[in-house]
Design a protein around this motif. Structure first.
Motif, PDB file in Angstrom:
ATOM      1  N   ALA A   1      -2.672  42.089  23.647  1.00 27.76           N
ATOM      2  CA  ALA A   1      -3.888  41.282  23.723  1.00 27.76           C
ATOM      3  C   ALA A   1      -3.564  39.881  24.233  1.00 27.76           C
ATOM      4  O   ALA A   1      -4.315  39.302  25.017  1.00 27.76           O
ATOM      5  CB  ALA A   1      -4.557  41.208  22.350  1.00 27.76           C
ATOM      6  N   TYR A   2      -2.428  39.341  23.792  1.00 28.25           N
ATOM      7  CA  TYR A   2      -2.007  38.023  24.271  1.00 28.25           C
ATOM      8  C   TYR A   2      -1.823  38.051  25.782  1.00 28.25           C
ATOM      9  O   TYR A   2      -2.279  37.164  26.500  1.00 28.25           O
ATOM     10  CB  TYR A   2      -0.700  37.610  23.573  1.00 28.25           C
ATOM     11  N   VAL A   3      -1.145  39.098  26.270  1.00 29.47           N
ATOM     12  CA  VAL A   3      -0.932  39.220  27.714  1.00 29.47           C
ATOM     13  C   VAL A   3      -2.270  39.279  28.445  1.00 29.47           C
ATOM     14  O   VAL A   3      -2.469  38.577  29.437  1.00 29.47           O
ATOM     15  CB  VAL A   3      -0.086  40.473  28.029  1.00 29.47           C
ATOM     16  N   PHE A   4      -3.177  40.101  27.932  1.00 29.75           N
ATOM     17  CA  PHE A   4      -4.479  40.247  28.602  1.00 29.75           C
ATOM     18  C   PHE A   4      -5.292  38.950  28.570  1.00 29.75           C
ATOM     19  O   PHE A   4      -6.113  38.711  29.440  1.00 29.75           O
ATOM     20  CB  PHE A   4      -5.295  41.372  27.962  1.00 29.75           C
ATOM     21  N   THR A   5      -5.085  38.128  27.541  1.00 31.02           N
ATOM     22  CA  THR A   5      -5.895  36.918  27.425  1.00 31.02           C
ATOM     23  C   THR A   5      -5.264  35.727  28.143  1.00 31.02           C
ATOM     24  O   THR A   5      -5.960  34.948  28.786  1.00 31.02           O
ATOM     25  CB  THR A   5      -6.090  36.545  25.939  1.00 31.02           C
ATOM     26  N   PHE A   6      -3.947  35.558  28.014  1.00 29.47           N
ATOM     27  CA  PHE A   6      -3.342  34.294  28.428  1.00 29.47           C
ATOM     28  C   PHE A   6      -2.364  34.408  29.594  1.00 29.47           C
ATOM     29  O   PHE A   6      -1.765  33.423  29.991  1.00 29.47           O
ATOM     30  CB  PHE A   6      -2.626  33.630  27.247  1.00 29.47           C
ATOM     31  N   MET A   7      -2.121  35.587  30.115  1.00 26.96           N
ATOM     32  CA  MET A   7      -1.190  35.694  31.239  1.00 26.96           C
ATOM     33  C   MET A   7      -1.923  36.261  32.441  1.00 26.96           C
ATOM     34  O   MET A   7      -2.852  37.047  32.303  1.00 26.96           O
ATOM     35  CB  MET A   7      -0.007  36.612  30.881  1.00 26.96           C
ATOM     36  N   GLN A   8      -1.507  35.827  33.632  1.00 27.93           N
ATOM     37  CA  GLN A   8      -2.096  36.334  34.868  1.00 27.93           C
ATOM     38  C   GLN A   8      -1.158  37.374  35.468  1.00 27.93           C
ATOM     39  O   GLN A   8       0.044  37.130  35.579  1.00 27.93           O
ATOM     40  CB  GLN A   8      -2.280  35.185  35.870  1.00 27.93           C
ATOM     41  N   PHE A   9      -1.668  38.523  35.831  1.00 26.41           N
ATOM     42  CA  PHE A   9      -0.830  39.496  36.545  1.00 26.41           C
ATOM     43  C   PHE A   9      -1.724  40.480  37.270  1.00 26.41           C
ATOM     44  O   PHE A   9      -2.914  40.622  36.978  1.00 26.41           O
ATOM     45  CB  PHE A   9       0.116  40.226  35.586  1.00 26.41           C
ATOM     46  N   LYS A  10      -1.111  41.149  38.229  1.00 30.80           N
ATOM     47  CA  LYS A  10      -1.856  42.101  39.041  1.00 30.80           C
ATOM     48  C   LYS A  10      -2.243  43.313  38.206  1.00 30.80           C
ATOM     49  O   LYS A  10      -1.457  43.799  37.410  1.00 30.80           O
ATOM     50  CB  LYS A  10      -0.981  42.549  40.211  1.00 30.80           C
ATOM     51  N   GLY A  11      -3.463  43.809  38.383  1.00 34.18           N
ATOM     52  CA  GLY A  11      -3.876  45.022  37.674  1.00 34.18           C
ATOM     53  C   GLY A  11      -4.438  44.769  36.293  1.00 34.18           C
ATOM     54  O   GLY A  11      -4.713  45.706  35.550  1.00 34.18           O
ATOM     55  N   ARG A  12      -4.618  43.485  35.939  1.00 36.79           N
ATOM     56  CA  ARG A  12      -5.085  43.179  34.592  1.00 36.79           C
ATOM     57  C   ARG A  12      -6.484  43.749  34.331  1.00 36.79           C
ATOM     58  O   ARG A  12      -6.712  44.405  33.312  1.00 36.79           O
ATOM     59  CB  ARG A  12      -5.097  41.659  34.403  1.00 36.79           C
ATOM     60  N   ASP A  13      -7.402  43.514  35.264  1.00 32.24           N
ATOM     61  CA  ASP A  13      -8.770  43.976  35.046  1.00 32.24           C
ATOM     62  C   ASP A  13      -8.859  45.499  35.002  1.00 32.24           C
ATOM     63  O   ASP A  13      -9.558  46.070  34.184  1.00 32.24           O
ATOM     64  CB  ASP A  13      -9.701  43.425  36.134  1.00 32.24           C
ATOM     65  N   PHE A  14      -8.082  46.133  35.885  1.00 23.43           N
ATOM     66  CA  PHE A  14      -8.087  47.594  35.890  1.00 23.43           C
ATOM     67  C   PHE A  14      -7.618  48.138  34.544  1.00 23.43           C
ATOM     68  O   PHE A  14      -8.236  49.029  33.960  1.00 23.43           O
ATOM     69  CB  PHE A  14      -7.180  48.114  37.020  1.00 23.43           C
ATOM     70  N   LEU A  15      -6.509  47.575  34.029  1.00 24.43           N
ATOM     71  CA  LEU A  15      -5.976  48.064  32.760  1.00 24.43           C
ATOM     72  C   LEU A  15      -6.970  47.846  31.622  1.00 24.43           C
ATOM     73  O   LEU A  15      -7.120  48.688  30.740  1.00 24.43           O
ATOM     74  CB  LEU A  15      -4.649  47.370  32.439  1.00 24.43           C
ATOM     75  N   MET A  16      -7.660  46.720  31.649  1.00 24.98           N
ATOM     76  CA  MET A  16      -8.612  46.426  30.578  1.00 24.98           C
ATOM     77  C   MET A  16      -9.781  47.412  30.614  1.00 24.98           C
ATOM     78  O   MET A  16     -10.205  47.916  29.567  1.00 24.98           O
ATOM     79  CB  MET A  16      -9.099  44.986  30.755  1.00 24.98           C
ATOM     80  N   VAL A  17     -10.291  47.715  31.816  1.00 28.05           N
ATOM     81  CA  VAL A  17     -11.383  48.692  31.922  1.00 28.05           C
ATOM     82  C   VAL A  17     -10.911  50.062  31.441  1.00 28.05           C
ATOM     83  O   VAL A  17     -11.632  50.788  30.742  1.00 28.05           O
ATOM     84  CB  VAL A  17     -11.910  48.755  33.373  1.00 28.05           C
ATOM     85  N   MET A  18      -9.672  50.391  31.762  1.00 29.52           N
ATOM     86  CA  MET A  18      -9.119  51.667  31.298  1.00 29.52           C
ATOM     87  C   MET A  18      -9.106  51.732  29.773  1.00 29.52           C
ATOM     88  O   MET A  18      -9.465  52.750  29.167  1.00 29.52           O
ATOM     89  CB  MET A  18      -7.701  51.831  31.842  1.00 29.52           C
ATOM     90  N   ILE A  19      -8.739  50.621  29.151  1.00 27.88           N
ATOM     91  CA  ILE A  19      -8.701  50.597  27.688  1.00 27.88           C
ATOM     92  C   ILE A  19     -10.102  50.763  27.108  1.00 27.88           C
ATOM     93  O   ILE A  19     -10.300  51.507  26.139  1.00 27.88           O
ATOM     94  CB  ILE A  19      -8.014  49.298  27.210  1.00 27.88           C
ATOM     95  N   VAL A  20     -11.091  50.116  27.723  1.00 27.77           N
ATOM     96  CA  VAL A  20     -12.471  50.277  27.254  1.00 27.77           C
ATOM     97  C   VAL A  20     -12.912  51.737  27.394  1.00 27.77           C
ATOM     98  O   VAL A  20     -13.533  52.303  26.496  1.00 27.77           O
ATOM     99  CB  VAL A  20     -13.424  49.348  28.035  1.00 27.77           C
ATOM    100  N   ALA A  21     -12.546  52.362  28.514  1.00 27.03           N
ATOM    101  CA  ALA A  21     -12.924  53.764  28.721  1.00 27.03           C
ATOM    102  C   ALA A  21     -12.276  54.658  27.674  1.00 27.03           C
ATOM    103  O   ALA A  21     -12.899  55.582  27.154  1.00 27.03           O
ATOM    104  CB  ALA A  21     -12.528  54.212  30.119  1.00 27.03           C
ATOM    105  N   LEU A  22     -11.012  54.360  27.326  1.00 30.85           N
ATOM    106  CA  LEU A  22     -10.293  55.210  26.376  1.00 30.85           C
ATOM    107  C   LEU A  22     -10.829  55.078  24.950  1.00 30.85           C
ATOM    108  O   LEU A  22     -10.544  55.916  24.097  1.00 30.85           O
ATOM    109  CB  LEU A  22      -8.800  54.867  26.392  1.00 30.85           C
ATOM    110  N   LEU A  23     -11.608  54.021  24.693  1.00 30.80           N
ATOM    111  CA  LEU A  23     -12.146  53.824  23.345  1.00 30.80           C
ATOM    112  C   LEU A  23     -12.922  55.033  22.850  1.00 30.80           C
ATOM    113  O   LEU A  23     -12.918  55.336  21.664  1.00 30.80           O
ATOM    114  CB  LEU A  23     -13.081  52.604  23.330  1.00 30.80           C
TER     115      LEU A  23
END
Lengths: 327, 308
Positions: free
Chosen positions: B124-146
């Motif tokens: 969660a820290y990485v998703f909130t405070f770090m910039q990297f390629k593929g961040r948005d894609f990974l987050m949407v994937m996590i929402v889908a997996l919920l």
């Protein structure tokens, strides 16, 4: 017993300590890299355990399950769509689907009505009474479905007519002069399925109540006053003023209960194990896998379950995107 | 939560902090301001409460009745012919191994709650405070997996565990619950971290703090409410879980309370007094958690109940 506890304690410490050690090492590994690379690689080092868990426990198995659904009972040979066509043609599975459909229609609707009723009425009580009433309604949610099974098995229990009744429902029936009924075995009119749905509604009503109660308290007073000045009755105010304003909460509760219903396993498994015409999709999955040892049927059943979930998933992603924009 | 705000089923609802959260800010809402609520309202609410509590009361009462009476007469007769015993509880320990199952439940639940929080907090820290390629894609994937039902994962995992030879161990079920709980944990904790003021992180960076230091010293302490909510949800989820326990642990010396209770349900020849005592014993921990941590509990549950 002492050894058992010591072992358990050791296992707990090893598990948690191991997880901490992994992160410590990953971080050290990141710091060994030269400056610019450290910044670039670190996000992935920190993400690695989470992504590995998701990959191994959710993504890989999902793909594998879809593949297994086209293979035979022991997953050794591909047989095309026959798992699906066999299942859909079998009358037992058709009953399962009809039951699941009934659960989907009745339980979310019933839960919302109960939750709304309690939330609205309790809102009119004095604060202490409101809190107590809500605690009573909410408590079942904590006890879980297996314990709920034990509780309700006892409510529906039937003894032979010659004996005194132990179950509450038959105690009432015989108390007013009727004959004891073996509730869970009466499939006519889907009575036994409905009695199982009652258990889930009993479990979930507290959840609906909490969310809807918060939403009702958030409805602005002036909208109610305005309606009252216009001469609207309490019923009209509720349906035409309150309900439209708590729409998002109603959808939230509906979706959440719907997902719970689709996955319902424990209640049916412990009460009837799907017998007497009460089977639902999640129990059928378990029994195909273990009783019939047919991994192909089991996989096909979950794939169908996933297909039903896709609209919900799409809705979730849309909501998430909308929230991100407004953040 | 009224109009205007967007609500997904899994967002952390700050306005539903406790069961009885009573924000009576709107004085004029009730038709009878200042007076008592109408009698019929109190009667209906009272009846509903009775309906909700009586089934559990029946179980609780029976668990303290002597075996012969528990099996031959209704629990309500205790009010006319009272007789109470603790024999059933010593019996579920000696004959149904509930004591051992309790230790197993604790041994399964504690790591399956703590480890995912640790892993998810880093993510969660990485998703909130770090910039990297593929961040948005990974987050949407996590929402889908919920919303992906855990059933999807069971057949392949069972085969995988068979190959690795870890079926029936604590490790098998820990890892399963860590994996299944991960999307929700990341989602909840990230949503909370995103509300923390960004300036604090920036100033820590200027002061020369590394991400690791910022994470442990600043972000983790500030995220306690979200961590606690997820912890309670996951604790109860794992404690009350039957499906994963049946598949990855199964009946035997490592079985948790839920499986022990199901085997009591299956052998009713042993009598109602054992089933009811076992049932109440299984509920003890969740009820204590509920009564003592109500605020976090409701928040975690409302936030987490869509978990597959």
């Amino acid at each position: 017993m002492g050894i058992k506890i010591a072992n358990a304690l050791l296992a707990v410490l090893a598990g948690v300590g191991g997880a901490v050690a992994v992160f410590y090492l990953l971080n050290k590994l990141g710091e060994l890299l030269p400056g610019r690379w450290e910044e670039r690689v670190k996000p992935f080092l920190w993400l690695f355990p989470a992504l590995a868990a998701i990959g191994v426990y959710l993504i890989y198995p999902t793909v594998q399950t879809i593949i297994f659904s086209f293979a035979n009972a022991s997953s050794t040979q591909f047989i095309g769509l026959s798992n699906y066509s066999d299942l859909l043609a079998s009358s037992a599975f058709q009953t399962t689907l009809v039951n699941t459909l009934l659960w989907i229609i009745i339980v979310p609707a019933g839960t919302i009505v109960l939750g709304l009723l309690i939330a609205t009425l309790a809102d009119r009580l004095e604060p202490r009474a409101e809190k107590t009433a809500k605690t009573f309604i909410f408590l079942p949610l904590a006890v879980g479905a297996v314990s709920a099974g034990a509780i309700w098995r006892f409510v529906y229990a039937a003894s032979p007519a010659s004996q005194e009744q132990v179950g509450l429902l038959n105690g009432i029936v015989t108390g007013v002069g009727g004959d004891p009924v073996n509730w869970l075995q009466i499939s006519s009119g889907k009575l036994n399925s409905f009695l199982l749905m009652v258990i889930l509604m009993w479990l979930q009503a507290g959840f609906a109540m909490v969310l809807l109660s918060a939403a009702i308290k958030g409805v602005p007073v002036d909208t109610l006053e305005a309606a009252r000045l216009d001469g609207a009755g309490e019923g009209a105010i509720f349906f035409r003023v309150v309900v439209p304003q708590i729409r998002t909460s109603l959808i939230t509760v509906f979706i959440t209960v719907l997902i719970t219903v689709l996955k319902t396993f424990d209640i049916v498994y412990v009460m009837t194990n799907g017998n007497f015409g009460t089977n639902v999709i999640a129990v059928d999955f378990y029994n195909q896998l273990f009783t019939n040892s047919n991994a192909g049927y089991a996989a096909a059943i979950v794939v169908m379950l996933m297909l039903v979930m896709i609209p919900i998933m799409t809705y979730q992603i849309r909501q998430f995107r909308a929230e991100e924009v407004s953040r | 939560m009224s109009s205007g705000t967007v609500a997904t089923p899994i967002q952390l609802q700050s306005d539903t902090a406790s069961v009885g959260s009573n924000t009576k800010a709107r004085g004029g809402k009730k038709p009878d301001v200042g007076g008592k609520s109408p009698l019929w309202v109190r009667i209906v609410v009272g009846l509903l409460c009775a309906l909700w509590i009586i089934p559990t009361l029946g179980l609780a009462v029976t668990s303290f009745r002597p075996a012969d009476q528990a099996n031959s007469s209704g629990w309500w007769t205790i009010f006319t012919s009272p007789s109470v015993t603790l024999q059933n509880y010593s019996d579920v320990f000696s004959r149904a191994n509930m004591g051992e199952a309790f230790v197993n439940s604790v041994a399964i639940t504690v790591p399956a709650t703590i480890i995912p929080i640790l892993i998810a907090a880093f993510a969660a820290y990485v998703f909130t405070f770090m910039q990297f390629k593929g961040r948005d894609f990974l987050m949407v994937m996590i929402v889908a997996l919920l919303v992906v039902p855990t059933q999807v994962a069971l057949v392949p995992l069972l085969k995988l565990y068979g190959d690795l030879g870890i079926s029936g161990t604590f490790l098998a079920i820990w890892l399963a619950h860590i994996g299944f709980g991960m999307p929700l944990a990341i989602y909840l904790i990230r949503n909370y971290m995103a509300t923390l003021p960004k300036e604090i992180i920036e100033s820590a960076k200027i002061d020369g703090a590394s991400h690791f230091q910022t994470f442990w010293r600043l972000i983790i302490p500030m995220s306690t409410p979200a961590l606690a909510s997820f912890a309670i949800f996951q604790f109860l989820w794992v404690w009350n879980d039957l499906l994963a326990a049946l598949i990855f642990v199964g009946p035997g010396s490592n079985q948790p309370l839920t499986i022990a209770l199901v085997s009591l349900l299956g052998n009713q020849g042993q009598g109602w007094q054992l089933l009811t005592a076992g049932g109440l014993f299984t509920m003890l921990v969740p009820i204590l958690v509920f009564l003592s941590l109500q605020r976090y509990f409701v928040r975690g549950l409302t936030a987490g109940s869509v978990k597959g």
